[in-house]
Design a protein around this motif. Structure first.
Motif, PDB file in Angstrom:
ATOM      1  N   GLN A 103       0.913  -1.158  -0.108  1.00  0.00           N
ATOM      2  CA  GLN A 103      -0.004  -0.031  -0.145  1.00  0.00           C
ATOM      3  C   GLN A 103       1.007   1.279   0.081  1.00  0.00           C
ATOM      4  OE1 GLN A 103      -2.322  -0.987   3.411  1.00  0.00           O
ATOM      5  NE2 GLN A 103      -4.252  -1.339   1.850  1.00  0.00           N
ATOM      6  N   GLN A 104       1.851   1.225   0.667  1.00  0.00           N
ATOM      7  CA  GLN A 104       2.993   2.434   0.704  1.00  0.00           C
ATOM      8  C   GLN A 104       3.571   2.631  -0.619  1.00  0.00           C
ATOM      9  OE1 GLN A 104       2.937   4.570   3.487  1.00  0.00           O
ATOM     10  NE2 GLN A 104       3.651   5.853   1.622  1.00  0.00           N
ATOM     11  N   ALA A 105       3.828   1.450  -1.409  1.00  0.00           N
ATOM     12  CA  ALA A 105       4.634   1.578  -2.573  1.00  0.00           C
ATOM     13  C   ALA A 105       3.515   2.559  -3.507  1.00  0.00           C
ATOM     14  CB  ALA A 105       4.874   0.309  -3.274  1.00  0.00           C
ATOM     15  N   MET A 106       2.166   1.929  -3.372  1.00  0.00           N
ATOM     16  CA  MET A 106       1.118   2.298  -4.214  1.00  0.00           C
ATOM     17  C   MET A 106       0.883   3.890  -4.024  1.00  0.00           C
ATOM     18  SD  MET A 106       0.200   0.066  -6.060  1.00  0.00           S
ATOM     19  CE  MET A 106      -1.338  -0.202  -6.757  1.00  0.00           C
ATOM     20  N   LEU A 107       0.856   4.351  -2.587  1.00  0.00           N
ATOM     21  CA  LEU A 107       0.700   5.686  -2.453  1.00  0.00           C
ATOM     22  C   LEU A 107       1.991   6.520  -2.821  1.00  0.00           C
ATOM     23  CD1 LEU A 107      -0.908   5.503   1.257  1.00  0.00           C
ATOM     24  CD2 LEU A 107      -1.909   6.276  -0.971  1.00  0.00           C
ATOM     25  N   ASP A 108       3.025   6.100  -2.773  1.00  0.00           N
ATOM     26  CA  ASP A 108       4.579   6.805  -3.270  1.00  0.00           C
ATOM     27  C   ASP A 108       4.306   6.541  -4.804  1.00  0.00           C
ATOM     28  OD1 ASP A 108       4.819   7.213  -0.495  1.00  0.00           O
ATOM     29  OD2 ASP A 108       6.060   5.537  -0.353  1.00  0.00           O
ATOM     30  N   MET A 109       3.773   5.817  -5.396  1.00  0.00           N
ATOM     31  CA  MET A 109       3.640   5.653  -6.783  1.00  0.00           C
ATOM     32  C   MET A 109       5.273   5.097  -7.232  1.00  0.00           C
ATOM     33  SD  MET A 109       1.202   8.767  -8.197  1.00  0.00           S
ATOM     34  CE  MET A 109       1.300   8.051  -9.870  1.00  0.00           C
ATOM     35  N   SER A 110       5.804   4.162  -6.490  1.00  0.00           N
ATOM     36  CA  SER A 110       7.052   3.849  -6.587  1.00  0.00           C
ATOM     37  C   SER A 110       6.908   2.352  -7.186  1.00  0.00           C
ATOM     38  CB  SER A 110       7.869   3.750  -5.235  1.00  0.00           C
ATOM     39  OG  SER A 110       9.140   3.165  -5.331  1.00  0.00           O
ATOM     40  N   ALA A 111       7.381   2.300  -8.480  1.00  0.00           N
ATOM     41  CA  ALA A 111       7.334   1.035  -9.095  1.00  0.00           C
ATOM     42  C   ALA A 111       8.338   0.320  -8.702  1.00  0.00           C
ATOM     43  CB  ALA A 111       7.459   1.319 -10.719  1.00  0.00           C
ATOM     44  N   ARG A 120       7.523  -3.842 -12.559  1.00  0.00           N
ATOM     45  CA  ARG A 120       8.175  -2.655 -12.369  1.00  0.00           C
ATOM     46  C   ARG A 120       7.759  -1.818 -13.736  1.00  0.00           C
ATOM     47  NH1 ARG A 120      12.362  -2.262  -9.198  1.00  0.00           N
ATOM     48  NH2 ARG A 120      12.464  -4.574  -9.271  1.00  0.00           N
ATOM     49  N   ALA A 121       8.116  -2.224 -14.787  1.00  0.00           N
ATOM     50  CA  ALA A 121       7.841  -1.465 -16.124  1.00  0.00           C
ATOM     51  C   ALA A 121       6.489  -1.121 -16.117  1.00  0.00           C
ATOM     52  CB  ALA A 121       8.278  -2.279 -17.196  1.00  0.00           C
ATOM     53  N   GLY A 122       5.597  -2.018 -16.120  1.00  0.00           N
ATOM     54  CA  GLY A 122       4.224  -1.771 -16.281  1.00  0.00           C
ATOM     55  C   GLY A 122       3.582  -0.532 -15.396  1.00  0.00           C
ATOM     56  N   TYR A 123       4.046  -0.659 -13.876  1.00  0.00           N
ATOM     57  CA  TYR A 123       3.675   0.434 -13.270  1.00  0.00           C
ATOM     58  C   TYR A 123       4.378   1.789 -13.456  1.00  0.00           C
ATOM     59  CZ  TYR A 123       0.046  -1.906 -10.335  1.00  0.00           C
ATOM     60  OH  TYR A 123      -1.102  -2.585 -10.078  1.00  0.00           O
ATOM     61  N   ARG A 124       5.763   1.626 -13.744  1.00  0.00           N
ATOM     62  CA  ARG A 124       6.316   2.781 -13.884  1.00  0.00           C
ATOM     63  C   ARG A 124       5.706   3.535 -15.311  1.00  0.00           C
ATOM     64  NH1 ARG A 124      12.150   1.379 -14.129  1.00  0.00           N
ATOM     65  NH2 ARG A 124      12.049   1.958 -12.018  1.00  0.00           N
ATOM     66  N   ALA A 131       2.451   3.042 -16.083  1.00  0.00           N
ATOM     67  CA  ALA A 131       1.240   3.507 -15.854  1.00  0.00           C
ATOM     68  C   ALA A 131       1.088   4.673 -14.967  1.00  0.00           C
ATOM     69  CB  ALA A 131       0.666   2.588 -15.136  1.00  0.00           C
ATOM     70  N   TRP A 132       2.173   4.696 -13.845  1.00  0.00           N
ATOM     71  CA  TRP A 132       1.989   6.184 -13.181  1.00  0.00           C
ATOM     72  C   TRP A 132       2.584   7.340 -13.771  1.00  0.00           C
ATOM     73  CZ3 TRP A 132       3.862   2.406  -8.507  1.00  0.00           C
ATOM     74  CH2 TRP A 132       2.695   1.839  -7.966  1.00  0.00           C
ATOM     75  N   GLY A 133       3.700   6.903 -14.602  1.00  0.00           N
ATOM     76  CA  GLY A 133       4.335   7.970 -15.402  1.00  0.00           C
ATOM     77  C   GLY A 133       3.490   8.750 -16.157  1.00  0.00           C
ATOM     78  N   GLY A 134       2.297   8.295 -16.851  1.00  0.00           N
ATOM     79  CA  GLY A 134       1.411   8.979 -17.647  1.00  0.00           C
ATOM     80  C   GLY A 134       0.256   9.024 -17.061  1.00  0.00           C
ATOM     81  N   SER A 135      -0.025   8.917 -15.781  1.00  0.00           N
ATOM     82  CA  SER A 135      -1.472   9.229 -14.940  1.00  0.00           C
ATOM     83  C   SER A 135      -1.320  10.459 -14.285  1.00  0.00           C
ATOM     84  CB  SER A 135      -1.576   8.061 -14.151  1.00  0.00           C
ATOM     85  OG  SER A 135      -2.716   8.323 -13.530  1.00  0.00           O
ATOM     86  N   PRO A 136      -2.382  11.097 -14.530  1.00  0.00           N
ATOM     87  CA  PRO A 136      -2.618  12.400 -13.833  1.00  0.00           C
ATOM     88  C   PRO A 136      -3.250  12.118 -12.362  1.00  0.00           C
ATOM     89  CG  PRO A 136      -4.684  12.179 -15.169  1.00  0.00           C
ATOM     90  CD  PRO A 136      -3.752  11.083 -15.370  1.00  0.00           C
ATOM     91  N   ALA A 137      -3.396  10.643 -12.076  1.00  0.00           N
ATOM     92  CA  ALA A 137      -4.038  10.319 -10.790  1.00  0.00           C
ATOM     93  C   ALA A 137      -3.140  10.160  -9.792  1.00  0.00           C
ATOM     94  CB  ALA A 137      -5.019   8.779 -10.914  1.00  0.00           C
ATOM     95  N   GLN A 138      -3.005  11.051  -8.450  1.00  0.00           N
ATOM     96  CA  GLN A 138      -2.277  10.802  -7.579  1.00  0.00           C
ATOM     97  C   GLN A 138      -2.928  10.474  -6.403  1.00  0.00           C
ATOM     98  OE1 GLN A 138       1.272  12.194  -7.234  1.00  0.00           O
ATOM     99  NE2 GLN A 138       0.950  11.106  -5.345  1.00  0.00           N
ATOM    100  N   PRO A 139      -2.542   9.060  -6.016  1.00  0.00           N
ATOM    101  CA  PRO A 139      -3.422   8.582  -4.742  1.00  0.00           C
ATOM    102  C   PRO A 139      -2.863   9.523  -3.415  1.00  0.00           C
ATOM    103  CG  PRO A 139      -1.765   7.089  -5.364  1.00  0.00           C
ATOM    104  CD  PRO A 139      -1.863   8.150  -6.684  1.00  0.00           C
ATOM    105  N   ARG A 140      -3.494   9.650  -2.537  1.00  0.00           N
ATOM    106  CA  ARG A 140      -3.560  10.311  -1.298  1.00  0.00           C
ATOM    107  C   ARG A 140      -3.620   9.386  -0.136  1.00  0.00           C
ATOM    108  NH1 ARG A 140      -0.479  14.106  -3.514  1.00  0.00           N
ATOM    109  NH2 ARG A 140      -1.502  15.635  -4.631  1.00  0.00           N
ATOM    110  N   GLU A 141      -4.784   8.580  -0.318  1.00  0.00           N
ATOM    111  CA  GLU A 141      -5.070   7.703   1.096  1.00  0.00           C
ATOM    112  C   GLU A 141      -5.475   6.219   0.467  1.00  0.00           C
ATOM    113  OE1 GLU A 141      -8.118   8.404   4.682  1.00  0.00           O
ATOM    114  OE2 GLU A 141      -8.338   9.486   2.902  1.00  0.00           O
ATOM    115  N   ILE A 142      -5.471   5.505   1.320  1.00  0.00           N
ATOM    116  CA  ILE A 142      -5.945   3.944   1.144  1.00  0.00           C
ATOM    117  C   ILE A 142      -6.584   3.907   2.392  1.00  0.00           C
ATOM    118  CG2 ILE A 142      -5.754   1.639   0.837  1.00  0.00           C
ATOM    119  CD1 ILE A 142      -3.033   2.163  -0.469  1.00  0.00           C
TER     120      ILE A 142
END
Length: 140
Positions: A17-25, A58-62, A64-75
């Motif tokens: 969950q922390q990796a998702m919030l940090d958007m760290s692939a 790693r590549a897929g999330y990098r 997806a997150w690199g091209g997304s305007p969605a910034q997660p703030r909370e789970i």
């Protein structure tokens, strides 16, 4: 075959969950076994059905997150269901955040089925509401 105790599964979930919030692939992929699988049974347009192996995660999330305007703030609204299988944990959760392009908020419910072996994720079934996220971003 060694299996993690429930506390180990919850630790891996917290790191996931922390990796998702940090958007760290990188942090996310490092939780996976080399041959681990991440599946998306409910795909949305432009979303792959699965990542095979930690490097695809790693590549897929990098990408997806690199091209997304969605910034997660909370789970939040996290409900953990422990399984009779000591390798499996089932998690209901909602990811909320902000779209950097518009400032609009989004909230996406999801369900994760995570299998861990030898302290690494070997399989995830990620039932995220991809269509809901696409709608929030004005792409549906």
């Amino acid at each position: 075959m060694p299996t993690p105790p429930a506390s180990g599964l919850r630790d891996i979930l917290a790191r996931y969950q922390q990796a998702m919030l940090d958007m760290s692939a990188d942090d996310l992929a490092d939780l996976y076994a080399v041959d681990g699988v991440h599946e998306f049974p409910f795909t949305a347009p432009g979303m792959p059905p699965r990542f095979q192996g930690s490097e695809e995660v790693r590549a897929g999330y990098r990408a997806a997150w690199g091209g997304s305007p969605a910034q997660p703030r909370e789970i939040h609204d996290v409900v953990v269901h422990e399984s009779t299988d000591p390798e499996v944990i089932v998690v209901e959760q909602t990811v909320s955040g902000t779209l950097t392009t518009t400032g609009r908020s989004f909230s996406v419910p999801g369900l994760l089925v995570i299998r861990v072996r030898d302290d690494l994720i070997v399989h995830v079934r990620d039932y995220m509401d991809g269509l809901g996220l696409a709608r929030a971003m004005g792409r549906a």
